[in-house]
Structures are given as structure tokens and as C-alpha cells.
Motif scaffolding. Structure first.
Motif, PDB file in Angstrom:
ATOM      1  N   TYR A  54       0.867  -1.158  -0.094  1.00 42.54           N
ATOM      2  CA  TYR A  54      -0.400  -0.192  -0.298  1.00 42.54           C
ATOM      3  C   TYR A  54       0.989   1.300   0.063  1.00 42.54           C
ATOM      4  N   LEU A  55       2.081   1.258   0.581  1.00 43.29           N
ATOM      5  CA  LEU A  55       2.767   2.276   0.859  1.00 43.29           C
ATOM      6  C   LEU A  55       3.330   3.042  -0.546  1.00 43.29           C
ATOM      7  N   GLN A  56       3.282   2.185  -1.537  1.00 41.20           N
ATOM      8  CA  GLN A  56       3.902   2.456  -2.828  1.00 41.20           C
ATOM      9  C   GLN A  56       2.903   3.312  -3.470  1.00 41.20           C
ATOM     10  N   PHE A  57       1.642   3.388  -2.945  1.00 39.70           N
ATOM     11  CA  PHE A  57       0.689   4.373  -3.479  1.00 39.70           C
ATOM     12  C   PHE A  57       0.509   5.407  -2.679  1.00 39.70           C
ATOM     13  N   MET A  58       1.310   5.572  -1.610  1.00 40.11           N
ATOM     14  CA  MET A  58       1.424   6.874  -1.051  1.00 40.11           C
ATOM     15  C   MET A  58       2.841   7.689  -1.343  1.00 40.11           C
ATOM     16  N   TRP A  59       3.470   7.153  -2.277  1.00 36.50           N
ATOM     17  CA  TRP A  59       4.556   7.888  -2.810  1.00 36.50           C
ATOM     18  C   TRP A  59       4.440   8.757  -3.953  1.00 36.50           C
ATOM     19  N   PRO A  60       4.726   9.931  -4.342  1.00 41.20           N
ATOM     20  CA  PRO A  60       6.305  10.114  -3.491  1.00 41.20           C
ATOM     21  C   PRO A  60       5.956  10.623  -2.236  1.00 41.20           C
ATOM     22  N   MET A  61       6.810  11.057  -1.426  1.00 47.28           N
ATOM     23  CA  MET A  61       6.710  11.438   0.056  1.00 47.28           C
ATOM     24  C   MET A  61       7.844  12.769   0.105  1.00 47.28           C
ATOM     25  N   ARG A  62       7.386  13.413   1.155  1.00 48.26           N
ATOM     26  CA  ARG A  62       8.438  14.536   1.410  1.00 48.26           C
ATOM     27  C   ARG A  62       9.455  13.930   2.476  1.00 48.26           C
ATOM     28  N   HIS A  63      10.833  14.138   2.260  1.00 46.14           N
ATOM     29  CA  HIS A  63      11.945  13.762   3.257  1.00 46.14           C
ATOM     30  C   HIS A  63      12.115  14.874   4.312  1.00 46.14           C
ATOM     31  N   PHE A  64      12.274  14.635   5.584  1.00 43.11           N
ATOM     32  CA  PHE A  64      12.820  15.528   6.652  1.00 43.11           C
ATOM     33  C   PHE A  64      13.803  14.890   7.290  1.00 43.11           C
ATOM     34  N   LEU A  65      14.564  15.720   7.896  1.00 41.99           N
ATOM     35  CA  LEU A  65      15.696  15.162   8.915  1.00 41.99           C
ATOM     36  C   LEU A  65      15.342  15.771  10.380  1.00 41.99           C
ATOM     37  N   VAL A  66      14.847  14.906  10.873  1.00 43.16           N
ATOM     38  CA  VAL A  66      14.298  15.283  12.572  1.00 43.16           C
ATOM     39  C   VAL A  66      15.584  15.179  13.535  1.00 43.16           C
ATOM     40  N   THR A  67      15.560  16.318  14.057  1.00 46.13           N
ATOM     41  CA  THR A  67      16.811  16.090  15.192  1.00 46.13           C
ATOM     42  C   THR A  67      16.100  15.980  16.672  1.00 46.13           C
ATOM     43  N   CYS A  68      16.816  15.518  17.636  1.00 48.87           N
ATOM     44  CA  CYS A  68      16.299  15.196  18.661  1.00 48.87           C
ATOM     45  C   CYS A  68      17.572  15.179  19.775  1.00 48.87           C
ATOM     46  N   GLY A  69      17.115  15.123  21.195  1.00 51.35           N
ATOM     47  CA  GLY A  69      18.231  15.063  22.316  1.00 51.35           C
ATOM     48  C   GLY A  69      18.467  16.214  22.640  1.00 51.35           C
ATOM     49  N   ASP A  70      19.782  16.740  23.166  1.00 49.47           N
ATOM     50  CA  ASP A  70      20.418  17.857  23.861  1.00 49.47           C
ATOM     51  C   ASP A  70      21.682  18.098  22.950  1.00 49.47           C
ATOM     52  N   ILE A  71      21.717  19.470  22.556  1.00 51.05           N
ATOM     53  CA  ILE A  71      22.823  19.566  21.751  1.00 51.05           C
ATOM     54  C   ILE A  71      24.326  19.492  22.637  1.00 51.05           C
ATOM     55  N   ASN A  72      24.075  19.687  23.957  1.00 45.34           N
ATOM     56  CA  ASN A  72      25.197  19.797  25.084  1.00 45.34           C
ATOM     57  C   ASN A  72      25.405  18.305  25.256  1.00 45.34           C
ATOM     58  N   ARG A  73      24.659  17.661  25.184  1.00 45.82           N
ATOM     59  CA  ARG A  73      24.930  16.202  25.758  1.00 45.82           C
ATOM     60  C   ARG A  73      24.825  15.126  24.479  1.00 45.82           C
ATOM     61  N   LYS A  74      23.796  14.576  24.509  1.00 44.11           N
ATOM     62  CA  LYS A  74      23.573  13.579  23.102  1.00 44.11           C
ATOM     63  C   LYS A  74      22.475  14.047  22.250  1.00 44.11           C
ATOM     64  N   SER A  75      22.791  14.126  21.231  1.00 41.73           N
ATOM     65  CA  SER A  75      21.771  14.478  20.106  1.00 41.73           C
ATOM     66  C   SER A  75      21.874  13.637  19.062  1.00 41.73           C
ATOM     67  N   ASN A  76      20.698  13.526  17.996  1.00 43.20           N
ATOM     68  CA  ASN A  76      20.779  12.730  16.967  1.00 43.20           C
ATOM     69  C   ASN A  76      20.003  12.992  15.513  1.00 43.20           C
ATOM     70  N   ILE A  77      20.037  12.480  14.477  1.00 40.82           N
ATOM     71  CA  ILE A  77      19.057  12.738  13.514  1.00 40.82           C
ATOM     72  C   ILE A  77      18.499  11.550  13.088  1.00 40.82           C
ATOM     73  N   ILE A  78      17.267  11.791  12.492  1.00 41.05           N
ATOM     74  CA  ILE A  78      16.536  10.313  12.068  1.00 41.05           C
ATOM     75  C   ILE A  78      16.047  11.089  10.762  1.00 41.05           C
ATOM     76  N   ALA A  79      16.025  10.302   9.493  1.00 43.39           N
ATOM     77  CA  ALA A  79      15.393  10.618   8.335  1.00 43.39           C
ATOM     78  C   ALA A  79      13.888  10.123   8.531  1.00 43.39           C
ATOM     79  N   VAL A  80      12.931  11.438   8.284  1.00 46.73           N
ATOM     80  CA  VAL A  80      11.589  10.747   8.531  1.00 46.73           C
ATOM     81  C   VAL A  80      10.552  11.119   7.396  1.00 46.73           C
ATOM     82  N   SER A  81       9.785  10.493   6.617  1.00 44.68           N
ATOM     83  CA  SER A  81       9.183  10.667   5.811  1.00 44.68           C
ATOM     84  C   SER A  81       7.780  10.542   6.303  1.00 44.68           C
TER      85      SER A  81
END
Ligand SMILES: Cc1cc2nc3c(=O)[nH]c(=O)nc-3n(C[C@H](O)[C@H](O)[C@H](O)COP(=O)(O)O)c2cc1C
Length: 180
Positions: free
Chosen positions: A7-34
Motif C-alpha cells: 500500500y505504501l507504494q501508492f502513498m509515494w512520492p513523499m517528502r523527506h525530512f531530517l528530524v533532530t532530537c536530544g540535547d546539543i550539549n549532551r547527546k543528540s541525533n538525526i533521523i530521516a523521516v517521511s
């Protein structure tokens, strides 16, 4: 004749985002999210579905904040890097070469190479199958002036459907039904 499909094939195309999380002074991360979209204009709310096993999921649950960063198309290889690697194992700022900068109101960093940023405070978490759907209230939204006035294309994926990332759920049933 209608045939069974991923089914997801028919929800394509999608927008891609880079979501950041955590704390810049301790641990932070990036995840690709559509799986990310606006779900209310007033108040301004964005829903973002994050895999329960993702490093980012734990960071968002802990800090109750995240930033939706909007990449240009030229960042596509880095988007895929962030989508195929986990912060459990790698530093997704250092390895692909993305620069963390302080956000305005949240502890998570923004990504300097992205052109727009939506800082969100989590107001609700909904368990949705293999994901947690985080509903974030947008408390700050800003973008590069030249992008707002210009015509640059953001990372809107029009290419081939990425079977490796999206095709999981009904694969087994479909194969059984089709006698493979
Ligand atoms: C283009 C693309 C889009 C993706 N969209 C999502 C998504 O919407 N939600 C999600 O949980 N994972 C998504 N993924 C997969 C995650 O980015 C991937 O599981 C990542 O390794 C998780 O990283 P983390 O463990 O550091 O949080 C996507 C991957 C790619 C390549």
C-alpha cells in the motif's frame, strides 16, 4: 482486475525530512523521516511517526522535543545515510558531515545545512503499531531568507519507491497469496 499491492507504494512520492532530537550539549541525533505531516493549523501541530526501536524515539520520549529540519535535494545522500544508520552506532552529525547549531527554544540542535526548521514540543504520544506518533506543537519556525524568496526545491522524493525502506508489512502475506 485489481491485484494486491504494497500500500505504501501508492502513498509515494513523499517528502523527506531530517528530524533532530536530544540535547546539543549532551547527546543528540538525526533521523530521516517521511511519515511526517501537519495535523492542525491552530494550534500549529505536526505529527511525526518514529520507529519504537529507533535511538531517536528514546531521545524524543525523554526530552519531549524535536526539530523538523527541511533539507534541499542536494542533501539526499545524507538523508539516506541518516535513514540507514542508527544513532545507537554512529554519530550522524560527524559521519555524513552535518553541522549541529543551537535551536532557538529547544535543546535539540538544528542542522545548519537544512533550509527551514520547525521546533516542536511534544504534546501527545500515540502508539501506532511499530511506531510512536509524536504530536508536536510548533513553537518556532524559521527558514533561510533566500529559500523563502527563491524557488529552490526541497527534498521531495519523486524517484523510485524505496522498497528496501518501506516494503515490509504485507510482503509475507502477499507472497503467500501469490504462491511465491
Ligand atoms: C527516506 C527515508 C525515510 C524514512 N522515514 C522514516 C519515518 O518516517 N519514520 C521512521 O521511524 N523511520 C523512517 N526511516 C528509517 C529511519 O530513518 C531509520 O530507521 C534510522 O536508522 C533510525 O535512526 P536512529 O536509530 O538513529 O533514530 C526512513 C528512512 C529513509 C531512508
Amino acid at each position: 482486475m485489481k491485484i494486491d499491492v504494497e500500500y505504501l507504494q501508492f502513498m509515494w512520492p513523499m517528502r523527506h525530512f531530517l528530524v533532530t532530537c536530544g540535547d546539543i550539549n549532551r547527546k543528540s541525533n538525526i533521523i530521516a523521516v517521511s511519515f511526517c505531516m501537519p495535523v492542525s493549523k491552530e494550534p500549529p501541530l505536526i505529527a511525526c511517526a518514529v520507529g519504537k526501536g529507533a535511538y531517536s524515539c528514546a531521545l524524543i520520549e525523554e526530552a519531549k522535543e524535536f526539530v523538523v529540519n527541511v533539507p534541499l535535494r542536494e542533501l539526499e545522500p545524507k538523508i539516506y545515510y541518516c535513514g540507514y544508520h542508527s544513532g545507537h552506532e554512529v554519530d550522524k552529525f560527524k559521519e555524513p558531515g552535518l553541522t549541529p547549531k543551537p535551536a532557538r527554544k529547544v535543546k535539540a540542535p538544528i542542522i545548519e545545512e537544512c533550509v527551514a526548521h520547525m521546533e516542536c514540543k511534544v504534546i501527545q504520544k500515540i502508539e501506532t503499531g511499530d511506531k510512536n506518533l509524536f504530536i508536536g506543537e510548533v513553537i518556532e519556525a524559521y527558514a533561510d531568507e533566500k529559500i523563502v524568496k527563491g524557488k529552490a526545491k526541497t527534498a521531495f522524493a519523486e524517484g523510485n519507491f524505496p522498497w528496501k525502506v518501506y516494503s515490509i508489512r504485507f510482503k509475507k502475506e502477499r507472497e503467500e497469496r501469490n504462491g511465491k
